[in-house]
Design a protein around this motif. Structure first.
Motif, PDB file in Angstrom:
ATOM      1  N   SER A 196      36.608  72.811  61.067  1.00 39.46           N
ATOM      2  CA  SER A 196      36.922  72.322  59.730  1.00 39.46           C
ATOM      3  C   SER A 196      37.412  73.471  58.854  1.00 39.46           C
ATOM      4  CB  SER A 196      35.690  71.689  59.087  1.00 39.46           C
ATOM      5  OG  SER A 196      34.731  72.681  58.754  1.00 39.46           O
ATOM      6  N   ALA A 197      38.112  73.122  57.784  1.00 34.34           N
ATOM      7  CA  ALA A 197      38.577  74.142  56.846  1.00 34.34           C
ATOM      8  C   ALA A 197      37.397  74.900  56.243  1.00 34.34           C
ATOM      9  CB  ALA A 197      39.409  73.487  55.749  1.00 34.34           C
ATOM     10  N   GLN A 198      36.315  74.195  55.956  1.00 41.14           N
ATOM     11  CA  GLN A 198      35.139  74.851  55.386  1.00 41.14           C
ATOM     12  C   GLN A 198      34.543  75.872  56.347  1.00 41.14           C
ATOM     13  OE1 GLN A 198      35.676  71.521  55.433  1.00 41.14           O
ATOM     14  NE2 GLN A 198      36.256  71.356  53.254  1.00 41.14           N
TER      15      GLN A 198
ATOM     16  N   GLY B 111      51.428  79.183  58.730  1.00 41.96           N
ATOM     17  CA  GLY B 111      50.383  78.162  58.811  1.00 41.96           C
ATOM     18  C   GLY B 111      50.123  77.658  60.216  1.00 41.96           C
ATOM     19  N   ASN B 112      50.943  78.074  61.187  1.00 35.84           N
ATOM     20  CA  ASN B 112      50.785  77.569  62.559  1.00 35.84           C
ATOM     21  C   ASN B 112      49.404  77.850  63.121  1.00 35.84           C
ATOM     22  OD1 ASN B 112      53.501  77.034  62.241  1.00 35.84           O
ATOM     23  ND2 ASN B 112      54.127  77.908  64.192  1.00 35.84           N
ATOM     24  N   ALA B 113      48.925  79.085  62.912  1.00 31.92           N
ATOM     25  CA  ALA B 113      47.633  79.474  63.478  1.00 31.92           C
ATOM     26  C   ALA B 113      46.499  78.681  62.843  1.00 31.92           C
ATOM     27  CB  ALA B 113      47.411  80.974  63.280  1.00 31.92           C
ATOM     28  N   VAL B 114      46.631  78.367  61.553  1.00 31.15           N
ATOM     29  CA  VAL B 114      45.606  77.578  60.864  1.00 31.15           C
ATOM     30  C   VAL B 114      45.632  76.141  61.371  1.00 31.15           C
ATOM     31  CG1 VAL B 114      44.763  76.807  58.626  1.00 31.15           C
ATOM     32  CG2 VAL B 114      45.829  79.066  58.834  1.00 31.15           C
ATOM     33  N   GLN B 115      46.821  75.573  61.494  1.00 32.41           N
ATOM     34  CA  GLN B 115      46.929  74.204  62.003  1.00 32.41           C
ATOM     35  C   GLN B 115      46.361  74.104  63.417  1.00 32.41           C
ATOM     36  OE1 GLN B 115      50.423  72.715  63.853  1.00 32.41           O
ATOM     37  NE2 GLN B 115      50.454  70.853  62.619  1.00 32.41           N
ATOM     38  N   ALA B 116      46.620  75.115  64.240  1.00 30.03           N
ATOM     39  CA  ALA B 116      46.142  75.085  65.619  1.00 30.03           C
ATOM     40  C   ALA B 116      44.626  75.001  65.682  1.00 30.03           C
ATOM     41  CB  ALA B 116      46.630  76.330  66.359  1.00 30.03           C
ATOM     42  N   VAL B 117      43.958  75.672  64.760  1.00 30.49           N
ATOM     43  CA  VAL B 117      42.497  75.744  64.785  1.00 30.49           C
ATOM     44  C   VAL B 117      41.861  74.618  63.981  1.00 30.49           C
ATOM     45  CG1 VAL B 117      40.522  77.171  64.057  1.00 30.49           C
ATOM     46  CG2 VAL B 117      42.487  78.233  65.200  1.00 30.49           C
ATOM     47  N   CYS B 118      42.476  74.287  62.821  1.00 34.41           N
ATOM     48  CA  CYS B 118      41.833  73.368  61.873  1.00 34.41           C
ATOM     49  C   CYS B 118      42.573  72.048  61.658  1.00 34.41           C
ATOM     50  CB  CYS B 118      41.703  74.038  60.501  1.00 34.41           C
ATOM     51  SG  CYS B 118      40.768  75.561  60.479  1.00 34.41           S
ATOM     52  N   GLY B 119      43.783  71.927  62.134  1.00 32.95           N
ATOM     53  CA  GLY B 119      44.596  70.790  61.763  1.00 32.95           C
ATOM     54  C   GLY B 119      45.314  71.059  60.448  1.00 32.95           C
ATOM     55  N   SER B 120      45.766  70.013  59.786  1.00 36.81           N
ATOM     56  CA  SER B 120      46.539  70.171  58.562  1.00 36.81           C
ATOM     57  C   SER B 120      45.617  70.447  57.382  1.00 36.81           C
ATOM     58  CB  SER B 120      47.359  68.901  58.296  1.00 36.81           C
ATOM     59  OG  SER B 120      48.098  69.037  57.110  1.00 36.81           O
ATOM     60  N   VAL B 121      45.730  71.642  56.811  1.00 38.77           N
ATOM     61  CA  VAL B 121      44.875  72.044  55.688  1.00 38.77           C
ATOM     62  C   VAL B 121      45.729  72.796  54.655  1.00 38.77           C
ATOM     63  CG1 VAL B 121      42.578  72.068  56.727  1.00 38.77           C
ATOM     64  CG2 VAL B 121      44.123  73.949  57.194  1.00 38.77           C
ATOM     65  N   PRO B 122      46.442  72.078  53.797  1.00 42.56           N
ATOM     66  CA  PRO B 122      47.328  72.717  52.819  1.00 42.56           C
ATOM     67  C   PRO B 122      46.618  73.719  51.922  1.00 42.56           C
ATOM     68  CG  PRO B 122      47.751  70.358  52.937  1.00 42.56           C
ATOM     69  CD  PRO B 122      46.516  70.611  53.751  1.00 42.56           C
ATOM     70  N   GLU B 123      45.335  73.525  51.666  1.00 40.29           N
ATOM     71  CA  GLU B 123      44.611  74.453  50.790  1.00 40.29           C
ATOM     72  C   GLU B 123      44.494  75.846  51.389  1.00 40.29           C
ATOM     73  OE1 GLU B 123      41.258  72.094  52.922  1.00 40.29           O
ATOM     74  OE2 GLU B 123      43.346  71.807  52.291  1.00 40.29           O
ATOM     75  N   ILE B 124      44.644  75.970  52.705  1.00 42.03           N
ATOM     76  CA  ILE B 124      44.654  77.287  53.342  1.00 42.03           C
ATOM     77  C   ILE B 124      46.081  77.777  53.523  1.00 42.03           C
ATOM     78  CG2 ILE B 124      43.988  78.615  55.389  1.00 42.03           C
ATOM     79  CD1 ILE B 124      41.655  76.747  55.777  1.00 42.03           C
ATOM     80  N   TYR B 125      47.020  76.870  53.791  1.00 40.76           N
ATOM     81  CA  TYR B 125      48.414  77.278  53.975  1.00 40.76           C
ATOM     82  C   TYR B 125      48.933  78.057  52.764  1.00 40.76           C
ATOM     83  CZ  TYR B 125      48.703  73.685  57.691  1.00 40.76           C
ATOM     84  OH  TYR B 125      48.515  72.925  58.809  1.00 40.76           O
ATOM     85  N   GLU B 126      48.569  77.603  51.561  1.00 40.10           N
ATOM     86  CA  GLU B 126      49.138  78.213  50.347  1.00 40.10           C
ATOM     87  C   GLU B 126      48.788  79.689  50.209  1.00 40.10           C
ATOM     88  OE1 GLU B 126      49.157  77.519  45.498  1.00 40.10           O
ATOM     89  OE2 GLU B 126      48.486  75.917  46.832  1.00 40.10           O
ATOM     90  N   PRO B 127      47.518  80.096  50.306  1.00 38.37           N
ATOM     91  CA  PRO B 127      47.239  81.538  50.201  1.00 38.37           C
ATOM     92  C   PRO B 127      47.766  82.345  51.383  1.00 38.37           C
ATOM     93  CG  PRO B 127      45.221  80.313  50.654  1.00 38.37           C
ATOM     94  CD  PRO B 127      46.277  79.297  50.327  1.00 38.37           C
ATOM     95  N   VAL B 128      47.840  81.740  52.559  1.00 32.29           N
ATOM     96  CA  VAL B 128      48.401  82.439  53.721  1.00 32.29           C
ATOM     97  C   VAL B 128      49.864  82.779  53.465  1.00 32.29           C
ATOM     98  CG1 VAL B 128      49.082  82.122  56.131  1.00 32.29           C
ATOM     99  CG2 VAL B 128      46.777  81.522  55.420  1.00 32.29           C
ATOM    100  N   ARG B 129      50.632  81.811  52.973  1.00 27.40           N
ATOM    101  CA  ARG B 129      52.048  82.061  52.697  1.00 27.40           C
ATOM    102  C   ARG B 129      52.213  83.027  51.522  1.00 27.40           C
ATOM    103  NH1 ARG B 129      57.513  78.983  53.139  1.00 27.40           N
ATOM    104  NH2 ARG B 129      58.731  80.206  51.660  1.00 27.40           N
ATOM    105  N   ALA B 130      51.381  82.884  50.488  1.00 24.64           N
ATOM    106  CA  ALA B 130      51.502  83.766  49.324  1.00 24.64           C
ATOM    107  C   ALA B 130      51.296  85.224  49.726  1.00 24.64           C
ATOM    108  CB  ALA B 130      50.493  83.356  48.261  1.00 24.64           C
TER     109      ALA B 130
END
Length: 315
Positions: free
Chosen positions: A305-307, A189-208
């Motif tokens: 943004s996550a969107q 999730g580091n790369a997502v946080q770096a770009v978007c901030g904290s977005v758990p809805e994206i972290y979950e499929p990335v980890r899965a």
């Protein structure tokens, strides 16, 4: 045993400071303005309890060091800088990969016989030259260690003892890479946080995706239950004095405008394994691609943004 901390940024600078405070000989290898400030003024260590400036020996590269027989190198740079760093070290020195990802140990083993991996649970920040911050208290971090590819030895036990004396929880583990693969999943999730901030809805499929890939590749990793048991809530996040807790290491790379980011060796590891084993990895491929775009274009951390992130993704 003298510790050469190669890459004295957030993790390396804080680690070097804590080892030195515990009485261990330490030399930092840093660069640029960060090196200049450390040499001229010392390293400012900020913790949740206090700030203190430490006079630490710091050099710009391995060639400036008079190497001793008991030296141990702690690699703490990002993976994209590991290969070049290893080529500057003297032959035969023990190398400890105190880094995220799982590629560093293999890179190091091409050059050195005695290579160790460390699973790094150590929240730190480095955004200002000459300043590092520790964010967990009273335990600064968990730094378990083992030989690569497996096993433990007397040196691993000695390093673990030194880390323990500096306040860390550190145990020699014979299956250290199993734990490092678990940390890899946590870091996706580091790369997502770096770009978007904290977005758990994206972290979950990335980890899965990451878990599916590791299963397909036959790579063992510790379960979330095992990991929670090992950590036992020892890592707690706090603001440091003068340095609020910000984003993780990838976020900090964008915030400092370095032009580089570690996503090729975090999400990119999952992308590589997915392609090798026929597992689709669209989320990790997109996370890697967007992080590299932000780094190379020097775009502000957390500004998408996550969107918007999802709208640019090819599904």
């Amino acid at each position: 045993m003298r510790f050469i901390v190669y890459g004295a940024g957030a993790v390396g600078g804080t680690l070097g400071a804590l080892l030195a405070k515990a009485g261990h000989p330490v030399i930092l290898i840093a660069r640029g303005e960060h090196l200049r400030v450390i040499q001229a003024e010392g390293l400012l260590l900020s913790t949740p309890e206090k700030q203190e400036r430490l006079a630490l020996q710091a050099v710009g590269g391995p060639s400036e060091i008079e190497w001793q027989q008991d030296d141990v190198v702690l690699l703490t740079m990002k993976t994209q800088d590991t290969e070049a760093a290893l080529r500057e070290l003297p032959p035969g020195v023990p190398v400890v990969c105190l880094q995220n990802g799982v590629a560093n140990e293999r890179i190091a083993l091409r050059h050195f016989a005695d290579v160790y991996g460390v699973c790094v649970m150590f929240p730190t920040t480095h955004l200002i030259a000459g300043v590092v911050a520790q964010h967990s208290s009273p335990v600064p971090g968990i730094l378990n260690i083992g030989r690569f590819p497996s096993g433990v030895d007397g040196r691993a036990a000695q390093i673990a003892a030194a880390l323990t004396s500096a306040g860390f929880v550190s145990e020699p583990l014979p299956d250290i890479m199993r734990w490092k693969y678990t940390k890899l999943l946590m870091n996706l999730g580091n790369a997502v946080q770096a770009v978007c901030g904290s977005v758990p809805e994206i972290y979950e499929p990335v980890r899965a995706e990451g878990e599916r890939v590791l299963h397909a590749a036959g790579i063992d990793f510790a379960s979330e239950e095992e990991n929670r048991g090992l950590r036992a809530d020892l890592i707690t996040g706090h603001d440091a004095i003068g340095q609020p807790r910000s984003g993780g290491s990838s976020w900090q790379s964008l915030a400092r405008g370095t032009g580089a980011i570690e996503s090729d060796y975090l999400n990119g590891e999952i992308v590589l394994l997915g392609r090798l084993h026929g597992v689709p990895v669209p989320y990790n491929a997109h996370a890697q691609r967007m992080a590299n775009h932000f780094a190379h274009s020097r775009l502000p951390a957390g500004s998408l943004s996550a969107q918007e992130w999802l709208s640019k993704m090819d599904l």
